[in-house]
Design an enzyme around this catalytic site. Structure first.
Site, short mmCIF file in Angstrom:
data_model
loop_
_atom_site.label_atom_id
_atom_site.label_comp_id
_atom_site.label_asym_id
_atom_site.label_seq_id
_atom_site.Cartn_x
_atom_site.Cartn_y
_atom_site.Cartn_z
N LYS A 14 72.80 -0.54 15.66
CA LYS A 14 73.00 -1.95 16.01
C LYS A 14 72.86 -2.86 14.78
O LYS A 14 73.62 -3.80 14.63
CB LYS A 14 71.95 -2.40 17.06
N ARG A 89 66.16 -6.87 28.38
CA ARG A 89 65.79 -5.47 28.61
C ARG A 89 65.34 -5.23 30.05
O ARG A 89 65.02 -4.09 30.40
CB ARG A 89 64.66 -5.07 27.67
N ARG A 129 63.48 6.71 8.76
CA ARG A 129 63.78 5.31 8.40
C ARG A 129 62.64 4.71 7.57
O ARG A 129 61.47 4.87 7.90
CB ARG A 129 63.98 4.53 9.70
N ARG A 162 57.98 1.69 9.71
CA ARG A 162 57.51 0.79 10.77
C ARG A 162 56.44 1.46 11.62
O ARG A 162 56.54 2.64 11.89
CB ARG A 162 58.70 0.42 11.68
N ARG A 173 59.36 4.78 23.41
CA ARG A 173 60.38 3.73 23.29
C ARG A 173 61.72 4.22 23.87
O ARG A 173 62.44 3.46 24.51
CB ARG A 173 60.58 3.35 21.82
#
Ligand code: AMP
Length: 215
Positions: A14, A89, A129, A162, A173
Site C-alpha cells: 500500500k 477497519r 522491513r 517497527r 495483526r
C-alpha cells in the site's frame, strides 16, 4: 475528485502504491497507523491511549479513531482528494466515514483498491522491513537493502524495526486484518467500486492496473 481507500495486509504494498498515486494524481495520503505512531512518539493523550493496543496488534477503539479522522478529513489539504490507508477497519468506522464524508463534506469514496498477498509472503516482507527513524525511508534486508548494512542511505541514521513488525504481533495483526477485511470489503463491493489485485506481482505491474482503474 478521487478519494481512494486501500485495503491490504501490512506489507501488501500500500505504501509503495500510494507513493505512485501521489506522484501522478493530486491527492494526499492519510494513514491512521502513521498518525497513531506519531502520537505515540510525541507522547500525546491519543498516543498514550493507543500504545497498548498497537503493540499487541489489536485495533484501537473506534471512538478514538473516528475522532482523529473526522478532524483530519476536514483539513484544507484533503479537499483535492485523498488516499485512506488503514481506515476504515470496522463497520462502525465505515458508517462513521460515510457520515463524515457525505453529510459534512459532500465527498464520497470513489475507488477501493484491495491488494491481495498470501500470509507466508507477508511474513517474509514484514519481518525483513526496516525504516529510518528520521526520514521514514523504508528498506527490506533482502529485497531492498540499504547500501551499508544497518544505516539509511539518505542520512546515515541507524535503521530500526517497527515495534509491531515482530512475528508474534504480526500473526495477531494478520488475524485482525482478515477478520476486518471480510466485513469491510463486501460493503464496498455492493457499491461496485472495488478493484482486487494480486499484490505478489511486481510493483510496476500492480501500478499499471491501478492507473487503468483510476483513469
Ligand atoms: P497499520 O500501520 O495500519 O498496520 O496500523 C498500526 C496499528 O495502529 C494497528 O495494528 C492498530 O493497532 C492501529 N490502527 C491503525 N488504524 C486503525 C483503525 N482504523 N482502527 C483501529 N486501529 C487502528
Amino acid at each position: 475528485m478521487i478519494n481512494i481507500l486501500f485495503l491490504g495486509a501490512p506489507g501488501s504494498g500500500k505504501g509503495t502504491q500510494s507513493e505512485n498515486i501521489i506522484r501522478d494524481y493530486d491527492v494526499i495520503q492519510i494513514s491512521t497507523g502513521d498518525i497513531l505512531r506519531k502520537a505515540v512518539k510525541d507522547g500525546t493523550p491519543l498516543g498514550m491511549e493507543a500504545k497498548n493496543y498497537m503493540t499487541q496488534g489489536l485495533l484501537v477503539p473506534d471512538t478514538l479513531i473516528v475522532e482523529v479522522m473526522s478532524e483530519r478529513l476536514k483539513a484544507e489539504d484533503a479537499k483535492n482528494g485523498f488516499i485512506l490507508d488503514g481506515f476504515p477497519r470496522t463497520v462502525v468506522q465505515v458508517e462513521a466515514l460515510d457520515a463524515m464524508l457525505e453529510k459534512e463534506l459532500s465527498y464520497k469514496i470513489t475507488h477501493v483498491i484491495s491488494l491481495e498477498v498470501p500470509d507466508d509472503i507477508i511474513y517474509e516482507r514484514i519481518t525483513g522491513r526496516r525504516s529510518c527513524p528520521v526520514c521514514g525511508r523504508v528498506y527490506h534486508i533482502k529485497f531492498n537493502p540499504p547500501k551499508s548494512a544497518e544505516a539509511c542511505d539518505a542520512d546515515g541514521e541507524k535503521l530500526i524495526c517497527r515495534d509491531d513488525d515482530t512475528v508474534e504481533t504480526l500473526s495477531k495483526r494478520l488475524k485482525v486484518f482478515h477478520e476486518s477485511t471480510a466485513v469491510i470489503k463486501p460493503l464496498y463491493e455492493k457499491r461496485g467500486i472495488v478493484l482486487s489485485l494480486d499484490g505478489t506481482r511486481s510493483a510496476a505491474d500492480v501500478y499499471k492496473k491501478i492507473k487503468a482503474f483510476l483513469g
